[in-house]
Design an enzyme around this catalytic site. Structure first.
Site, mmCIF file in Angstrom:
data_model
loop_
_atom_site.group_PDB
_atom_site.id
_atom_site.type_symbol
_atom_site.label_atom_id
_atom_site.label_comp_id
_atom_site.label_asym_id
_atom_site.label_seq_id
_atom_site.Cartn_x
_atom_site.Cartn_y
_atom_site.Cartn_z
ATOM 1 N N SER A 1 2.472 2.808 -2.430
ATOM 2 C CA SER A 1 3.753 2.359 -2.999
ATOM 3 C C SER A 1 4.141 3.078 -4.281
ATOM 4 O O SER A 1 4.895 2.553 -5.093
ATOM 5 C CB SER A 1 3.691 0.854 -3.256
ATOM 6 O OG SER A 1 2.504 0.494 -3.942
ATOM 7 N N THR A 2 3.643 4.294 -4.463
ATOM 8 C CA THR A 2 3.985 5.029 -5.687
ATOM 9 C C THR A 2 5.160 5.973 -5.488
ATOM 10 O O THR A 2 5.565 6.672 -6.413
ATOM 11 C CB THR A 2 2.770 5.825 -6.190
ATOM 12 O OG1 THR A 2 2.354 6.755 -5.179
ATOM 13 C CG2 THR A 2 1.616 4.892 -6.521
ATOM 14 N N SER B 1 7.412 2.893 12.821
ATOM 15 C CA SER B 1 8.388 3.981 12.914
ATOM 16 C C SER B 1 9.096 3.904 14.249
ATOM 17 O O SER B 1 8.533 3.376 15.230
ATOM 18 C CB SER B 1 7.676 5.334 12.790
ATOM 19 O OG SER B 1 8.535 6.401 13.140
ATOM 20 N N GLY C 1 8.671 7.023 -2.416
ATOM 21 C CA GLY C 1 9.314 6.863 -1.120
ATOM 22 C C GLY C 1 9.615 5.431 -0.738
ATOM 23 O O GLY C 1 10.000 4.594 -1.562
ATOM 24 N N ILE C 2 9.429 5.135 0.552
ATOM 25 C CA ILE C 2 9.727 3.800 1.070
ATOM 26 C C ILE C 2 8.854 2.744 0.390
ATOM 27 O O ILE C 2 9.329 1.652 0.045
ATOM 28 C CB ILE C 2 9.526 3.766 2.604
ATOM 29 C CG1 ILE C 2 10.601 4.614 3.299
ATOM 30 C CG2 ILE C 2 9.560 2.335 3.124
ATOM 31 C CD1 ILE C 2 10.373 4.805 4.788
ATOM 32 N N GLY C 3 7.589 3.047 0.169
ATOM 33 C CA GLY C 3 6.690 2.077 -0.456
ATOM 34 C C GLY C 3 7.151 1.668 -1.840
ATOM 35 O O GLY C 3 7.119 0.480 -2.195
ATOM 36 N N TYR D 1 0.683 11.044 15.793
ATOM 37 C CA TYR D 1 1.383 10.121 14.898
ATOM 38 C C TYR D 1 2.004 8.975 15.694
ATOM 39 O O TYR D 1 1.829 7.799 15.360
ATOM 40 C CB TYR D 1 2.453 10.888 14.131
ATOM 41 C CG TYR D 1 3.379 10.026 13.303
ATOM 42 C CD1 TYR D 1 2.939 9.439 12.123
ATOM 43 C CD2 TYR D 1 4.699 9.808 13.699
ATOM 44 C CE1 TYR D 1 3.786 8.653 11.347
ATOM 45 C CE2 TYR D 1 5.557 9.035 12.934
ATOM 46 C CZ TYR D 1 5.101 8.447 11.759
ATOM 47 O OH TYR D 1 5.931 7.673 11.005
ATOM 48 N N THR E 1 0.831 -1.196 0.000
ATOM 49 C CA THR E 1 0.000 0.000 0.000
ATOM 50 C C THR E 1 0.871 1.255 0.000
ATOM 51 O O THR E 1 2.018 1.230 0.446
ATOM 52 C CB THR E 1 -0.956 0.023 1.207
ATOM 53 O OG1 THR E 1 -0.203 0.068 2.423
ATOM 54 C CG2 THR E 1 -1.846 -1.214 1.206
#
Length: 264
Positions: free
Chosen positions: A15-16, A141, A18-20, A154, A13
């Site tokens: 995932s377009t 995190s 950065g980390i994803g 957060y 999810t």
């Protein structure tokens, strides 16, 4: 170590970028068929193109869905009936004083950061258990353990992810399915770099040096003294999704550069 995920279907999810996106690329390189997810068709197409640049022969598809509510999760479930690997990466973050965070903002963080993973795990875990193999990874995190006073809303959701992952791991005991959390620290994602860009230009620094300076001032307990790369975080996730990680379940796997000052 040769990680081979051929024949496995993965859903990552958010995932377009950065980390994803780095996780999607890593899983595709290992041979998994990867389903990308983003909030818009345009972002999904960009993500697919980015993965293909690194893995030209990757098996890919994409689903545009906003996971900030139940409708987005239902859209994913409708388009993707069965997965072997679920990476719950969708999340939002941002600093705001505790006394200015109203109920609506708390609810938005809980829906996106926690309930998206609840809904998708509920949809896919039973199938994994019935087939005798599966991997679920929550991208939490270091803020789950090192609660930031300027982002309490957060940090609380990231701690909730650890509880959820641990409980699901116990629920899936003896089934061949593992559930783990991965805890990045400061990471040179697109958003992090964008945050540093203006300051770096103002002070005549490179982005790399600005990242180092930020970590050493804002996270002085960091042992590596720099941001991690998105690829370094993705490496841990790909391992957690592998056959080789079959004895790792219910764990909180830190990729925080040593920010959390503990030996456990």
């Amino acid at each position: 170590m040769q990680i081979d995920l051929s024949g496995k279907r993965a859903l990552v999810t958010a995932s377009t970028g950065g980390i994803g996106l780095a996780i999607a690329i890593g899983l595709a390189r290992a041979g998994a068929h990867v389903t990308l997810n983003g909030r818009s068709e345009d972002s999904v197409q960009r993500g697919l193109e980015a993965v293909r640049e690194h893995v030209p022969d990757a098996g890919l598809d994409g689903i545009a869905a906003d996971l900030s509510d139940a409708a987005g999760a239902r859209a994913i479930m409708k388009a993707c009936a069965e997965v072997d690997i679920l990476v719950n990466n969708a999340g939002i973050y941002g600093p705001k004083p505790f006394f200015e965070v109203d109920d609506e903002l708390w609810e938005s963080y809980l829906q996106t950061n926690v309930m998206s993973g609840v809904r998708l795990s509920r949809a896919y875990l039973q199938g994994m258990m019935a087939r005798g193999w599966g991997r679920i990874v929550f991208i939490s995190s270091e803020s789950a353990l090192n609660i930031p006073p300027d982002m309490l809303h957060y940090g609380v959701t990231k701690t909730a992810q650890l509880s959820l992952a641990r409980g699901l791991a116990k629920l899936a005991r003896h089934s061949g399915v593992t559930v783990n959390s991965v805890l990045p620290g400061p990471t040179a994602s697109d958003g992090f770099v964008a945050m540093l860009k203006e300051q770096a230009e103002k002070e005549g620094k490179s982005i790399e040096q600005a990242g180092i300076d930020f970590v050493r001032s804002a996270r002085p307990s960091s042992i590596i003294g720099r941001p991690a790369s998105v690829e370094e975080v993705a490496n841990m996730v790909v391992y957690a999704c592998s056959e080789q990680a079959s004895a790792t379940s219910g764990a909180a796997l830190r990729v925080d550069g040593g920010v959390v000052d503990t030996i456990a």
